[in-house]
Design an enzyme around this catalytic site. Structure first.
Site, PDB file in Angstrom:
ATOM      1  N   THR B  76       0.835  -1.191   0.000  1.00 17.09           N
ATOM      2  CA  THR B  76       0.000   0.000   0.000  1.00 17.09           C
ATOM      3  C   THR B  76       0.874   1.248   0.000  1.00 17.09           C
ATOM      4  O   THR B  76       2.102   1.159  -0.144  1.00 17.09           O
ATOM      5  CB  THR B  76      -1.048  -0.064   1.146  1.00 17.09           C
ATOM      6  N   LYS B  80       3.593   1.460  -3.789  1.00 17.78           N
ATOM      7  CA  LYS B  80       3.064   0.740  -4.952  1.00 17.78           C
ATOM      8  C   LYS B  80       3.928   0.873  -6.207  1.00 17.78           C
ATOM      9  O   LYS B  80       4.094  -0.081  -6.959  1.00 17.78           O
ATOM     10  CB  LYS B  80       1.643   1.225  -5.250  1.00 17.78           C
ATOM     11  N   GLU B  92      -0.144  -7.308 -16.883  1.00 18.23           N
ATOM     12  CA  GLU B  92      -0.447  -6.128 -17.690  1.00 18.23           C
ATOM     13  C   GLU B  92      -1.125  -5.059 -16.832  1.00 18.23           C
ATOM     14  O   GLU B  92      -0.863  -3.866 -16.990  1.00 18.23           O
ATOM     15  CB  GLU B  92      -1.337  -6.522 -18.874  1.00 18.23           C
ATOM     16  N   ASN B 101      -0.059  -3.714  -6.144  1.00 18.32           N
ATOM     17  CA  ASN B 101      -0.505  -3.838  -4.752  1.00 18.32           C
ATOM     18  C   ASN B 101      -0.493  -5.277  -4.261  1.00 18.32           C
ATOM     19  O   ASN B 101      -0.872  -5.540  -3.125  1.00 18.32           O
ATOM     20  CB  ASN B 101      -1.877  -3.187  -4.513  1.00 18.32           C
ATOM     21  N   GLY B 141      -8.774  12.188 -10.673  1.00 18.03           N
ATOM     22  CA  GLY B 141      -7.667  11.695  -9.846  1.00 18.03           C
ATOM     23  C   GLY B 141      -6.854  10.670 -10.611  1.00 18.03           C
ATOM     24  O   GLY B 141      -7.353   9.584 -10.903  1.00 18.03           O
ATOM     25  N   GLY B 143      -3.746   9.564  -9.531  1.00 14.12           N
ATOM     26  CA  GLY B 143      -2.705   9.022  -8.653  1.00 14.12           C
ATOM     27  C   GLY B 143      -2.679   7.503  -8.758  1.00 14.12           C
ATOM     28  O   GLY B 143      -3.147   6.933  -9.752  1.00 14.12           O
ATOM     29  N   GLY B 253     -17.402   2.960  -1.788  1.00 16.09           N
ATOM     30  CA  GLY B 253     -16.065   2.356  -1.883  1.00 16.09           C
ATOM     31  C   GLY B 253     -16.023   0.898  -1.450  1.00 16.09           C
ATOM     32  O   GLY B 253     -15.123   0.150  -1.857  1.00 16.09           O
TER      33      GLY B 253
END
Lengths: 272, 272
Positions: B76, B80, B92, B101, B141, B143, B253
């Site tokens: 985490t 990563k 891939e 992860n 986002g 990231g 989530g």
């Protein structure tokens, strides 16, 4: 010991770790024993087994020492000698034994090595009512366990200690190290020489397998002499059975293990 | 999910390990979630947290890779990206995400890196009845999480994906990588441009803290457009609350996390 158990689902991101390093590692009992005790005390530390081959020991330990939530390591066969050089500071017990079975991180981030084989054995001996002070003891087997028990017996006040091992070089090396600290109180013998002993300790692996020879014959002992075995499995070794039949007091391997676990627990409980 | 629990005293020398590496690591939920599932299935693997600082990542991972009973690693924040180069083979999904992860040991002893962020998100999306195929999606986002979700959405058939991030360089880098694999289906936008979207995904951390600004304003969306958030805590982010008030379907989530856990479980269950 409490019966409180710990659900592994209570392992969270806040749990700290102790890894037991061995090759093999399947046989280690520390995870089951210590996890139960830590759980009963509400200590959020979990003990895990880590199978590490000798060639990989340094790489693995150097990696583990850089983690932040691993409080310490337990070390078993065949790593006890090599792990000693991976510590920054060593207890006298570890130095004298020439090996370590427990390492922990100190407050300044350095790593401390200790050895509780000898202290565990002596605690079990005294608990069973056998005062080592002033006695004449014979220690059969000068391998890892024997080398740790010898200085603990001498530190506990054994008057004279005779070491016996079929590996003469190893026997002399351990005896020489003891003689530097306790001059005149240590001897070696190519045959055990049991007649004058108050206590004889088996620190060889003889007795773990059904067909093993006796490490020594308790028939040679004088009446009342104590026979101790550090073998945990089987509980009743052929040696202890024969000694008991001859009327000798005996000491099983279990108390040593139990006291070692207590010592480990305090050791890691104090770790950073 | 079964209610079967696992007593940590059942950790024995035969137990195999998965370590979760993070800095910090206190917040990770994988140990609690996966240990419960492994216990329910009778799989003797235990997941432990390992707090590793960025400078120590390579040393720690190189050590762990040399142990024999560690089947894999979960990775985490902030590791990563760096952990990806510590693998010998990369899926891939990991290559496209530019990070991993989950890593595991293959049968030949080499290490494989994968990334289940995107697959976990898409599985949750489809489970909730939202077919991504042919849709127009906006991903806010770019990231670590966004970079993993983008290729998964494209692989799942999203017709056109618009990436938005306040870090323009990062946004363009991720979009460029996607464009190589899915030419003509990826765009970038310095403002989200929500009017034509069928689905908008928040992959920024905005919404984790009470005072956070909205990552985008759902009032700009056309009726019926889906608003998804990958934030797990709080379950109901300000964004999702606002979107629901406006009558939009929402995706929390939690399903992403749950599907990731299932994917991790299969991944490590197949590890050597």
């Amino acid at each position: 010991m409490s019966d409180v158990t710990r659900d592994a689902t209570t392992i969270t991101g806040r749990t700290r770790l102790v890894a037991v390093l061995g090759d093999p590692v399947e046989q280690v009992r520390a995870p089951a024993l210590l996890n139960r005790q830590f759980a009963a005390e509400g200590v959020d530390i979990v003990v895990i087994p880590l199978h590490v081959r000798p060639d990989d020991l340094e790489t693995v330990v150097r990696g583990l020492q850089r983690t932040a939530n691993l409080v310490g390591l337990l070390v078993t066969v065949p790593h006890k000698v090599d792990a000693l050089r991976l510590a920054d500071v060593r207890s006298e017990a570890a130095e004298l034994a020439g090996g370590t079975n427990a390492l922990r991180r100190l407050e300044d981030g350095s790593w401390h090595a200790d050895n509780f084989d000898g202290a565990g054995f002596c605690a079990g001996l005294i608990e069973a009512g056998h005062q080592p002070h002033g006695t004449r003891a014979v220690l059969v087997g000068a391998g890892g366990a024997g080398a740790a028990i010898a200085p603990a017996l001498l530190a506990a006040g054994v008057g004279h200690l005779v070491l016996h091992d079929t590996d003469e070089a190893r026997m002399k090396e351990v005896a020489g190290r003891m003689d530097l600290h306790w001059p005149g109180r240590v001897g070696t013998a190519t045959s055990p020489g049991l007649r004058s002993a108050d206590m004889v300790v088996n620190a060889t692996p003889l007795g773990m397998r059904p067909g093993d020879a006796l490490p020594f014959d308790p028939a040679e002992l004088r009446p009342g002499a104590l026979v101790a075995d550090i073998i945990m499995k089987p509980r009743e070794t052929r040696l202890l059975r024969r000694a008991a039949e001859l009327g000798h007091p005996v000491l099983h391997g279990e108390p040593m293990l139990r006291h070692q676990m207590d010592l480990y627990r305090s050791y890691f409980g104090a770790a950073r």
